[in-house]
Every structure is written in C-alpha cells, then in structure tokens.
Enzyme design. Structure first.
Site, mmCIF file in Angstrom:
data_model
loop_
_atom_site.group_PDB
_atom_site.id
_atom_site.type_symbol
_atom_site.label_atom_id
_atom_site.label_comp_id
_atom_site.label_asym_id
_atom_site.label_seq_id
_atom_site.Cartn_x
_atom_site.Cartn_y
_atom_site.Cartn_z
ATOM 1 C CE LYS A 123 -2.999 0.738 3.537
ATOM 2 N NZ LYS A 123 -2.841 2.103 4.086
ATOM 3 N NE ARG A 179 6.178 6.619 0.727
ATOM 4 C CZ ARG A 179 5.264 6.413 1.693
ATOM 5 N NH1 ARG A 179 4.208 5.648 1.475
ATOM 6 N NH2 ARG A 179 5.416 6.984 2.881
ATOM 7 N NE ARG A 235 -5.460 8.242 11.020
ATOM 8 C CZ ARG A 235 -4.807 7.455 10.178
ATOM 9 N NH1 ARG A 235 -5.442 6.939 9.137
ATOM 10 N NH2 ARG A 235 -3.545 7.187 10.370
ATOM 11 C CG ASP A 238 0.435 0.010 9.566
ATOM 12 O OD1 ASP A 238 0.077 0.861 10.397
ATOM 13 O OD2 ASP A 238 0.870 0.298 8.441
HETATM 14 C C1 S3P Z 1 2.449 4.877 6.145
HETATM 15 C C2 S3P Z 1 3.037 5.225 7.316
HETATM 16 C C3 S3P Z 1 2.574 4.782 8.638
HETATM 17 C C4 S3P Z 1 1.631 3.592 8.539
HETATM 18 C C5 S3P Z 1 0.604 3.798 7.466
HETATM 19 C C6 S3P Z 1 1.273 3.987 6.116
HETATM 20 C C7 S3P Z 1 3.022 5.394 4.872
HETATM 21 O O1 S3P Z 1 1.884 5.849 9.264
HETATM 22 O O2 S3P Z 1 1.012 3.357 9.774
HETATM 23 O O3 S3P Z 1 -0.254 2.677 7.400
HETATM 24 O O4 S3P Z 1 2.676 4.877 3.794
HETATM 25 O O5 S3P Z 1 3.829 6.336 4.932
HETATM 26 P P1 S3P Z 1 2.685 7.002 10.078
HETATM 27 O O6 S3P Z 1 3.554 7.699 9.125
HETATM 28 O O7 S3P Z 1 1.621 7.893 10.633
HETATM 29 O O8 S3P Z 1 3.417 6.273 11.150
#
Ligand code: S3P
Length: 427
Positions: free
Chosen positions: A21, A26, A121, A314
């Site tokens: 994901k 990206r 959030r 996660d």
């Molecule tokens: C992600 C970063 C993480 C992760 C999220 C995906 C990302 O969050 O928990 O599921 O793709 O950069 P945080 O950057 O808030 O830790």
C-alpha cells in the site's frame, strides 16, 4: 499451556498478497511528479490507493483505472492544476498527508476531505512543518479534516519530527521537492523509508545519515517502470495464520522485506514460528523475497522494545490477537501512535479480545495480552478499521472459535480479496 493441536486446523498453499500500500501510493504520486511516461505493475487496487488516484486526477493528472499494469504520463509539479473540487482522501491518511505536501509545494490551493475516521485524525503534524516552510494550512476545530492547504514558493526546512512518521517525513520531502528547495527531516527512530528508496529510483538524490534524511534542492524525477512488491502488512495475516496452525505451511511469494517493515516477522520468529526467507532480490530499491512460514513447537509470548515499534506499527493489532495463543505474556509499550490510526487500535483490540473471552489489558501506550488458548465467541466491533477486521478474521479460522466481524467489507481499504484468500488457504 497445550499448543493448538486440532487436526481440523491446517493451512496449505501459496499466495501472492496484493501490492504494498505505501509503495502503491508513492508510485502514483512520484509518477505524476516525473515528467513523462511511467509504468506501474502490480499496484494495489484498494480503496486507499483509489483515493490517491482520485486526488491526482483532480490535480489534472490522467491516471487510468487501476489494473495489473498501468501507464500514465507525469506532468511534473509545475504541470499540476488547481483542483475545481474537494480532494477526497476517503479513509486514507497517507493520501491526505503526502498530497498535502504536493499541493503546498506546487503553489496550489486545495481542500482535503475524508470519511469520519480520517476526519478525526491529527493533521497538526503536517500543518506545522508546512507552515514553517511558508504555506498556510487550515484544519478543523479538532485539528483534522477538512483541511485547506494554500501553497506558495516554499522555503527550505530542517524539521525535527516529534514522533516517527513516514507520512510526515514524506509530506515535508514532497513539499520541498515540488518547490525545488532543500529539506532535512530528523525523527526519533527511523520510520519506513519507501519515499527515500523510490525517490532514489526516480533519480532524486536523497542523503540518509543517522536518523536524518536530506533532500537536495532543485531536483527533478525521471519516470520509472516499477513493479510493486507484495505488502508485508497483508502477508502478516497469513504468516500469523501459518504460525498458529499446527499443520501445514504457507508460501508467501514476492513480499517486500524492507527492514523497516519486517518487525512482525521478527516477532513471530521470536515467538517460535519457523520463517524461511528465500530468493531475496533488490527491485527498484526495495528488497523482495519468498517466505515459507509454519508453526514451530507452539508460540511463546514476546516483549516488543519501543525502538522496534515503527517496524511493525500496522501489525500490532494482529500481534495482540495471536498473543492470546502464545504461552505467557506479550507486552507492547511505546506505541501511543496506535491511538490515532484508523481507529484507537489499543482500546479497540483490547476491548474486542476481552469481550470475546481473552485475557488482555490496555496500557496508555500499548497492551498486555496473556496467552490462555481461549475459545473465543462473540462479535467484533471493527469501527470500520480494516486491520482489526483481518486480525480477528485470522482468529476466526481457529476450530472452536465463533467470531462474527461486524464490518467485513472494510478490508477493501487495503486488501479487497482478503476473505477469499483466507478461505482458500484454510480450506
Ligand atoms: C504509512 C506510514 C505509517 C503507517 C501507514 C502507512 C506510509 O503511518 O502506519 O499505514 O505509507 O507512509 P505514520 O507515518 O503515521 O506512522
């Protein structure tokens, strides 16, 4: 405590979980910022990634429908256009936070909206650095969405992140990249580094040194032909299943094994599972491997050190779930970030475990679960959180458990085919 021994509980087969994901988001964003044709194979066609595609379309990038292989032409930061509609990020924090950096750095104005969970959030964490660079950001009274981002020509920045967050780090780096200025981001423990790796694959010079990431100013991305590896956070559910099932083995093919993401596999191995990583190769800057996972002689509880938390952030709800079947105590601390994910994952996972019949307690920044090999019965309240639905879905396959998940559809956020894959390997 006797290990799970039911002869009805076995797993078999192989699986290629959907694309990662974080890398899928990206791939679209960086492809849009590169000038020219990019190709992305095995992108994750989930709701969160559809949100990023939708926002990029609203910014004038012609992103096709997501399929096994997509091609599109990036327009560069200067080619993005002012959106004539709200930028709808659905449930996706990654879309909102990364694209806020793109809009700010490209000198555009956009209003970000999302569903109820995302609207609650915290966005202050991107507002602060973007404002320090010269953008203007308005957030809701509660500090979330709707969020209006007014960009401009931004100034260079040295940003010290209070917590480790790849989304915040990436937001700052993207804002700087789009504005052509230099940025340095420091964080307490290094968060996942897909942005740094993929930018480098796009020909952008990023310098990493002792917890600091430095992006030089005035750089352009070159287009890329990228194959997205399988998502380790999705593979984790099947690794956990294979570790719980006394019989059988699962082969998980083509999984991203970037060290910033393999904390759950390390924890599972420490708990006693057998994990064999084979055929490891580097592809577009990311390590990819095949994983053979089976149960060892039964699982033991584990203590996760605070510095390891970003490597399995996660997967912590899943860890809490399988800990109910691991001898002794499992303890997680230093994970207060879990409270501001798609749901408050500390209280949600502990309350659900308790209501089903497991022995678990909340801590302010984590949880304790005592392994009792429980027979779990009842209904799980997911709060629409995909990772809770899937974690309890795994426990639901243990013979003797009767677990109903209130919202099975929410898995579409990250793994639309989850229930079908789960049924296939446990049949
Ligand atoms: C992600 C970063 C993480 C992760 C999220 C995906 C990302 O969050 O928990 O599921 O793709 O950069 P945080 O950057 O808030 O830790």
């Amino acid at each position: 405590m006797a290990p799970l021994t039911s002869s009805r509980f076995h797993v078999a087969g192989e699986l290629r979980v959907p694309g990662d994901k974080s890398i899928s988001h990206r791939a679209l964003i960086f492809g849009a910022l590169a000038e020219g044709p990019s190709r992305v194979r095995d992108i994750l066609p989930s709701a969160d990634v559809h949100s990023t595609a939708g926002v990029l379309r609203a910014l004038g990038v012609d992103i096709p429908a997501l399929g096994p292989s997509i091609e599109f032409t990036g327009v560069g930061p200067q080619g993005l256009r002012a959106p004539d509609r709200d930028l709808d990020c659905g449930n996706s924090g990654t879309s909102a936070r990364l694209l806020a950096g793109v809009v700010a750095g490209s000198g555009l104005t956009g209003r970000f909206v999302g569903d109820l969970s995302l609207s609650g959030r915290p966005m202050g964490r991107v507002k602060r650095p973007l404002e320090a660079m010269g953008a203007t950001i308005e957030v809701s009274e509660k500090g979330g969405l709707p969020m209006v981002v007014r960009g401009g020509t931004l100034q260079q920045i040295e940003w010290e992140n209070a917590n480790s967050s790849a989304q915040v780090k990436s937001c700052v780096l993207l804002a700087a990249l789009c504005s052509g200025v230099e940025a340095t981001v420091r964080e307490p423990t290094r968060s996942r580094d897909h942005t740094e790796r993929l930018l480098a694959a796009h020909g952008v010079e990023v310098w990493v040194n002792e917890g600091a990431v430095l992006l030089f100013g005035g750089q352009k991305l070159t287009p890329l032909d990228l194959q997205v590896p399988g998502d380790p956070s999705s593979a984790a559910f099947f690794a956990a299943l294979a570790a719980l099932a006394p019989q059988g083995e699962l082969l998980l093919r083509d999984v991203c094994v970037n060290e910033a993401r393999t904390g759950f596999l390390a924890a599972l191995a420490e708990m006693g599972a057998t994990i064999d990583m084979r055929d490891k190769v580097l592809r577009s800057g990311e390590w990819v491997a095949n994983l053979h996972v089976s149960a060892g002689a039964g699982l033991r509880g584990v203590t996760i050190p605070a510095e390891a938390i970003p490597t399995l952030i996660d997967e912590l709800p899943l860890l809490a779930c399988i800990a109910a079947y691991a001898e002794g105590e499992t303890r997680v601390t230093g994970a207060e970030e879990l409270r501001v994910k798609e749901s408050d994952r500390i209280s949600a996972v502990v309350n659900n475990l308790k209501s089903l019949g497991a022995d678990a307690d909340e801590l302010p920044d984590g949880f304790i679960v005592r392994g009792t090999n429980p027979r779990l019965r009842g209904s799980v309240v997911t709060h629409g959180d995909h990772r809770l639905a899937m974690a309890f879905g795994v426990l639901g396959t243990i013979p003797g458990n009767e677990i109903a998940v209130d919202d099975r559809v929410c898995v579409a956020v990250s793994y639309p085919e989850f229930w079908a894959d789960l049924a296939r390997v446990t049949a």
